[in-house]
Every structure is written in structure tokens, then in C-alpha cells.
Design a protein around this motif. Sequence first.
Motif, mmCIF file in Angstrom:
data_model
loop_
_atom_site.group_PDB
_atom_site.id
_atom_site.type_symbol
_atom_site.label_atom_id
_atom_site.label_comp_id
_atom_site.label_asym_id
_atom_site.label_seq_id
_atom_site.Cartn_x
_atom_site.Cartn_y
_atom_site.Cartn_z
ATOM 1 N N VAL A 229 0.850 -1.176 0.000
ATOM 2 C CA VAL A 229 0.000 0.000 0.000
ATOM 3 C C VAL A 229 0.894 1.237 0.000
ATOM 4 N N CYS A 230 0.594 2.186 -0.893
ATOM 5 C CA CYS A 230 1.408 3.394 -0.997
ATOM 6 C C CYS A 230 1.047 4.395 0.104
ATOM 7 N N ILE A 231 2.067 4.945 0.742
ATOM 8 C CA ILE A 231 1.924 5.971 1.775
ATOM 9 C C ILE A 231 2.780 7.164 1.347
ATOM 10 N N SER A 232 2.255 8.379 1.534
ATOM 11 C CA SER A 232 2.992 9.556 1.078
ATOM 12 C C SER A 232 2.771 10.731 2.019
ATOM 13 N N ASP A 233 3.751 11.622 2.027
ATOM 14 C CA ASP A 233 3.609 12.902 2.720
ATOM 15 C C ASP A 233 3.404 14.036 1.712
ATOM 16 N N GLY A 234 3.145 13.674 0.448
ATOM 17 C CA GLY A 234 2.978 14.667 -0.612
ATOM 18 C C GLY A 234 4.265 14.935 -1.363
ATOM 19 N N PHE A 235 5.373 14.389 -0.854
ATOM 20 C CA PHE A 235 6.672 14.566 -1.499
ATOM 21 C C PHE A 235 7.317 13.220 -1.831
ATOM 22 N N THR A 236 7.247 12.310 -0.861
ATOM 23 C CA THR A 236 7.848 10.993 -1.002
ATOM 24 C C THR A 236 6.758 9.935 -0.928
ATOM 25 N N VAL A 237 6.923 8.885 -1.732
ATOM 26 C CA VAL A 237 5.975 7.771 -1.717
ATOM 27 C C VAL A 237 6.716 6.496 -1.341
ATOM 28 N N VAL A 238 6.196 5.783 -0.331
ATOM 29 C CA VAL A 238 6.772 4.494 0.074
ATOM 30 C C VAL A 238 5.645 3.463 0.058
ATOM 31 N N GLN A 239 6.030 2.191 0.175
ATOM 32 C CA GLN A 239 5.046 1.108 0.227
ATOM 33 C C GLN A 239 5.179 0.319 1.524
ATOM 34 N N THR A 240 4.063 -0.239 1.968
ATOM 35 C CA THR A 240 4.080 -1.073 3.168
ATOM 36 C C THR A 240 4.742 -2.419 2.861
ATOM 37 N N ASN A 241 5.343 -3.027 3.913
ATOM 38 C CA ASN A 241 5.962 -4.332 3.733
ATOM 39 C C ASN A 241 4.922 -5.437 3.886
ATOM 40 N N VAL A 242 5.364 -6.654 3.946
ATOM 41 C CA VAL A 242 4.465 -7.804 3.994
ATOM 42 C C VAL A 242 3.558 -7.771 5.224
ATOM 43 N N ASP A 243 3.973 -7.097 6.288
ATOM 44 C CA ASP A 243 3.167 -7.002 7.505
ATOM 45 C C ASP A 243 2.330 -5.718 7.548
ATOM 46 N N GLY A 244 2.381 -4.945 6.475
ATOM 47 C CA GLY A 244 1.615 -3.702 6.445
ATOM 48 C C GLY A 244 2.325 -2.531 7.081
ATOM 49 N N LEU A 245 3.599 -2.693 7.441
ATOM 50 C CA LEU A 245 4.354 -1.634 8.105
ATOM 51 C C LEU A 245 5.042 -0.733 7.090
ATOM 52 N N PHE A 246 5.200 0.545 7.454
ATOM 53 C CA PHE A 246 5.919 1.486 6.588
ATOM 54 C C PHE A 246 6.766 2.412 7.457
ATOM 55 N N THR A 247 7.818 2.937 6.855
ATOM 56 C CA THR A 247 8.604 4.021 7.452
ATOM 57 C C THR A 247 8.817 5.086 6.396
ATOM 58 N N LEU A 248 8.863 6.340 6.849
ATOM 59 C CA LEU A 248 8.967 7.462 5.904
ATOM 60 C C LEU A 248 9.585 8.648 6.619
ATOM 61 N N SER A 249 10.387 9.424 5.902
ATOM 62 C CA SER A 249 10.982 10.649 6.461
ATOM 63 C C SER A 249 10.269 11.846 5.858
ATOM 64 N N PRO A 250 9.323 12.447 6.569
ATOM 65 C CA PRO A 250 8.540 13.544 5.997
ATOM 66 C C PRO A 250 9.391 14.784 5.713
ATOM 67 N N GLN A 251 9.029 15.498 4.677
ATOM 68 C CA GLN A 251 9.645 16.788 4.385
ATOM 69 C C GLN A 251 9.198 17.812 5.437
ATOM 70 N N ALA A 252 9.990 18.865 5.562
ATOM 71 C CA ALA A 252 9.654 19.907 6.545
ATOM 72 C C ALA A 252 8.317 20.553 6.238
ATOM 73 N N ASP A 253 7.943 20.639 4.938
ATOM 74 C CA ASP A 253 6.695 21.288 4.555
ATOM 75 C C ASP A 253 5.500 20.336 4.564
ATOM 76 N N SER A 254 5.719 19.100 4.954
ATOM 77 C CA SER A 254 4.619 18.120 4.936
ATOM 78 C C SER A 254 3.569 18.471 5.971
ATOM 79 N N ARG A 255 2.324 18.407 5.557
ATOM 80 C CA ARG A 255 1.217 18.644 6.496
ATOM 81 C C ARG A 255 0.353 17.398 6.682
ATOM 82 N N PHE A 256 0.485 16.432 5.773
ATOM 83 C CA PHE A 256 -0.356 15.234 5.820
ATOM 84 C C PHE A 256 0.478 13.979 5.570
ATOM 85 N N LEU A 257 -0.037 12.909 6.082
ATOM 86 C CA LEU A 257 0.387 11.570 5.697
ATOM 87 C C LEU A 257 -0.857 10.932 5.081
ATOM 88 N N PHE A 258 -0.767 10.490 3.830
ATOM 89 C CA PHE A 258 -1.975 9.934 3.223
ATOM 90 C C PHE A 258 -1.687 8.616 2.528
#
Length: 787
Positions: free
Chosen positions: A44-73
Motif C-alpha cells: 500500500v502506498c503511503i505519502s507525505d505529498g513529497f515521497t511515496v513508500v510502500q508497506t511491507n508484507v506485515d503492512g508496516l511502513f517508514t517514511l521521512s517527511p519533508q519539513a513542509d509536509s502537512r499530511f500523511l496519506f
Amino acid sequence: MRYYSLLFFFFLCSFLQAQISGRVFIDANNNGLYDLSEKGVANVCISDGFTVVQTNVDGLFTLSPQADSRFLFMTTPFGYFAANGHYLKLQDSTLSTLDFPLQHDPHQQKDFLDFIQITDTETSIYGTWIDNVRNFSRANKSSFIMHTGDICYEDGMRFHAQQVNSKLMGRPVYYTVGNHDLVKGAYGEQMFESLFGPSYYSFEAGPAHFVVTPMWNGDYKPSYTKDQVIAWLKQDLLLKGKDKPLIFINHDFDIGSDYVLRGERDSIDLKHFNLKAWLFGHWHDNFVWNDIENDVKIVSSNAPNKGGIDHAVEQFLHIKLTGAGIASITPRYTNLRSHVKIAKPVLTENKLKLHAIAYDSDRPIKNVSASILDAERNLLSTFDLSAVSDWAWEGHTREDINRDRYVELQVNYVNGEYDIRREYFGENKKMPSMDLIWTSNLESNIWKAGPLLHGGKVYAATIDDAGNGKAAIIALNAATGKQIWRFNTKNSVKQKMRIAAGILVTTDVEGNVYALDAETGALIWQKELHLGRTLPNYMSAGALQDNVYYTGFGSYLSALDLQTGQLLWKNRDWNGGQAMPGELYATATSLITGANWNSLFLHDRRTGKLLWSKKDEGIRFRSSGIAMDGQHLFVAGLNTLFVLDEPSGKEIRKHTFSEDFKSMGSPLVHDDLLVVPTGNCGIMAVDKQSLEKRWHFTTRESLIYTSSYTSPERHELVATVESAVVPFKDYFVFGGSDGFLYMVDRRGKLIAELEIGAPILGDPFIADDEIFITDFAGNVHRIHFKS
């Protein structure tokens, strides 16, 4: 618990640029929280509006949000809906986790999707359209409701957040940023984000991948840039399945014909990602263009709660998708409940032909049946009716109706509800002075293109606001109503056709001109005026004078030789606005035309040179054609009537009224009267010299709302007349949007009326004592007037 929430928020703010983590999981017990027994969802794709990552087999994700990020979607995956919404606010102090719970969506199928599009609602008033959309989407098990922007302004956005949300509508509701949704604040989209979440995002549903992007500019400057959105979009689409159809959502169709989205420094070619459709609003029109070369469907809709700028009917769209793209689009017209009308049965070829109108905004119709009863209400026969258009139904029986008979109609809805109507027909029924002779249905809606009577034939054209291949020009036998020929057009012909020298000529909404042999329907020549442009769509009726056909607007306003299609001249003097939905007018020396949001223009008819223009006091929003008397032009503005001098454009006199003149019907000069259709209160007659009101005839409430921005939301009478008023003997004849054909005398007194049951937008055509009309249900009627 409050302590731990604050601690989490402090941690989040402190390490916003460091890695954050969360999970996407199936919320089996629907408590909104992750339990150890619940399964994570991978890829599943997760994004802060700048970077897009995907969840692993267990549904877990990690992401480094940008300073201007206001949402995780989250890009909600196929087969699910986001139980707590598809986004999280990163600065939300109440957050305890960054998890996204999912629940199964039983309405989605892998190879099929059903959803609703609404747009440009621009209101803070509760209207019936909300109930229509909610009830229809539930009845059809639609997966979601997509609002394509202009919600609008602060009050409108607050209202929609409170009343048109996922919880109250019973299905997920997604929103798009429109130009009027960029309002005053720290940045233009601040209020939108506070109510609806991120201004751009994606989700998957059924077989398709949906991308929602914001209007690039508007009333206030947004904080996002096109380059920023493109950078996110590239990552998002690279993770999309290669063969999965891409459905692009924006408030406008703001892209070139190559479908390359360009910023200042970056770009992306959407064709490389299996683009199949672009859905938008903004123009307040109903228009679908099938780009056959690129296999892309361009879909523009008017609002569900008011008439469009080009007098488009209020609607929402019911859209069905397969893996190949959009399979079908069905416009749904709002504010109609249990609308059922039985027309007079007509005997043809020893069979009784029954026509009926049946439509309901909320409830899809399952079937319609009819019963014939005698004077004592004993059942004589029953038969089924078939749908011949979205409003019209017809069937046949051999039962004799010349004796005392009742016709009973039963309309059954898919939800098990039904309506019954009963009408008496027979020897003892008082015969109306306007008697229906025949009705022929053309299998799609009719706007103002017909009827046109010539050489024993009746010509009309159908519209297809859904791009389903139903647009055509049809010739009927005037005596019997039987079809003689049919010519399929690329898109809708919405306005009047012209005929001379045996050639029928007209222009469709894409700007394609067709010249047909009036006898056979064979194509003589065809010309494309737009040269690849699709917006704004073309809505004006052309003018024909001295075997020259004048059509188009702005930079493609053209004079064409009727016989050959040769271009005689093209306008180079003005551009901009939208084609006004009235008709061009040709005099001995001049061509008079106009554009909504622009001006009234007068050109030299022979050279195309612009001689003068006028746009003050509502003339720039003109909807109708003009009337002429000598060198005087009679023009209707928003609520003012003008008399202008043709050679100079000088204003001779004017008069302002409380009435609204936003009607497609041209004014009529008749003896000492000027008779004018109105957008809200029937027709009005004024003294031709003084412009003082003589009389007013008010029609009934409109069945559909077409006049610009007219709406039932204010609970005031909207009695629109889009038809021109036609003189007949000592009377005036016209059709109403209320579904009635009217005849009034020179003092405005009602002489006769006939209920058709569907809006009459086209101008009546009268020959001897025969009146030919068309209606929005796609019917052509021949009516005999008995003095």
C-alpha cells in the motif's frame, strides 16, 4: 492516555524530518485500532505529498517527511475503504498512532466499478440534489462519490464538510480543489485542507487507479506548485500496475492534446501510464469528448443543483468502469420524484401505440407496464412498455380505445416501490383544442435542434452528453412520423439546423460542421472548425444567408460556402468567453453574434471584419439571439432590454425589469409588441417603442433547470421558457421547461395548453394548423390545432 497522546505529538514534532512509522491493516472488529490478531496489508502506498513508500508484507511502513509536509496519506487499495479516512494530519495533537485501518468494500469488483461524479455545487444551502445523490448511490451500490471541485468559498466548504460527507452520504466522498476553493488564509488551500485533507492524492477502486490533483490557480495563491505535484505523481504512477487504467481528476481540463502535464521545470506524459479518462467540472457544461486516437474519454459535467453557463441541465453522473476504461456514463437529472405522465394513445397500423414519460432522480426504474380497463374498470388487457430513452417509454396493444377506456400505468422501481397513474380516454372525454396526432422517439434527448419542417420531412437532432454514441441527425416523414434516414454525428448537435438549396447544415458541440443532402441524409461535406480544441464546447445556432453558413465563435467564427464548405473568412478580431447558447443572426450586411463572459459583436457579413462590440449592463452574459425591426436590434441582457442601432451599436433606449432574461429563446418582434422568453417567469410582452411592460404569462415550475444558475434551492418559482415564441394566426405558441405546450392570445390570455410531460426546449414549427415540437425525452410530436 492524554499524557501519551501529548508525548507522541511532541515526539512527532521533534522528529518530523526523521523517520516515522505506522501500519495499514484490516480492521476486523471495526474499532479503529490495531489488534494483534489483525492482518497487515502489503504494498500500500503511503505519502507525505513529497515521497511515496510502500508497506511491507506485515503492512508496516517508514517514511521521512519533508519539513513542509502537512499530511500523511494512503493510496487506499482495491477492495477496501479507509475506515478513518485516507489521511492523517501530521500536526494533529490528538494522534496516538500513524496507522490506517481498512475495511472491506463489498461494492467493489476486480474488473468493474460503479461511482458518482458531482461538481461545482457552489452552495451552502441544503438541496434535494443531496438526497438524490445519496439515495441513488445507495440503490446502485456505488463505490464512492467524487466531487470535482468548486465546493465553494468558506461557507460552501463548511456546509459540504458537515452535510455531504462520507458518514452522512453512506459512501466514501472525495473532494477536489477548484479555483473558488482557494480562499483567503495563510495559503489558498488552507481551509480546504482543514476540512477535506490533502489537495492531491490517489486511491484505487475496482480495476482503476485514480489520481486527484488540485486547480493550479484560483482566487488566492496556493502553496503547492505544479512541479511539486508532478514530482509526487511520478512516484505514485511508477508504483501503479502497468495495465491498470488511470483515471485523472482535476477541476479543469488543463492539459494539452498530448496529455503531457508540464510544470516550470518538470513534466510527465500521462499516456505512458494507461490514461483512460479525465474527469472535471469548472465550465458548468455537460460535455464528453471521446479522444479515439489516444483512447481517452474527456468528461465534463455541470452541477447537480443549477443550470449551466451554456444552459446545461443540472445533473450528476453515474459512471461505470471496466479494465478497459469507462464503459458507460449515465446523466442523472435531479429534483424529480415520481414524475409519470401518460400521453394520448395513437392508433397506428391497427395497433394502439402508448407513449409515457417516467423518471425519478432517486430510484432507478425496473420496468413499466400498462393496463386497459373499460368504463366499469374491468381489466381488458395488459402489456409492457420498453424504455426508448432515459425519460420515454412506449408499448403496443390491439385493444380498441375508441370506446370508453382507462389506461393505467404502473412504474416499478428497483427498490420495490411503485407508482400508479390512471388516465381516461374515450368518446366522452372532452377533446383538447391541441390534439396529438403522432409521436416518434429518436432514442436520445433533444435540445434545441428541431423540429425543422421541409419537403414533407421533419428534421431533428439528438444530444449525447455522455459520449455513448447516440448523437445523430434524423429525418422523419411529416405525415406519419416514421424515420426516413439517420446520420450519426461525432458529438451532440444542440442548436438549430438550417436548410437551403436541398442542403441541411449544422454544427456539433465539438465544432464539426455537417452538410447533408436533405433528401437522403448523405454527407456532402464536413469541416472541423476547432482544429483539435475541445473547450469550451460550441453551443450557438449558425446563421444561413445567401448560401453562406456562419458558425463558430471567437477565433474560429467562420463563413463557409454552403455548397462546398470552402472557408470564406475567419474571425481574427476577438476571442475568449464561452459560446452563447442562442443563435447567430444575419442581416443583409451584418452578422451578429456573441460570447458569454465577453460581448455582443457585429461583423461585416461579407468580410468578417468586426464593426463594433458591446458588453455593458449584462449584455456580456447574454443567452439568447436577437430580434430585428428595420435597423433596430432588440437585445436581452441579464434583466435589461436594449434597442441598439445596427450600423453603429449606439444605444437608442433600454428598460430594466425584475424578470430574468437568461433564456436561449430569441425575442420576437410582432406588430407593436416585443415578446421575450424569460429564465424564471414564463414569457413577457412589452411595447416595442417604449419597452414598457404590456403583459406577463407565467408558466409552471421547471422540470429541469437549464437557465444559468437557476435552482430550486431558494424555494422561489423557476418557470423557464427556453423555446422561442412563435406567432400563429392571432396567437403565440411556445413550449415550457415545465413540459407544457402553450398557446396565448395577443393579450397574454391562455387559449390552449397540452401537457407533454417532458421539457420543451426547441422552438415550435407551425405549418397550416399543424404544430411540430420536440421534447427533452427525445420525442418529436405532430399536434393538430382545432380552432
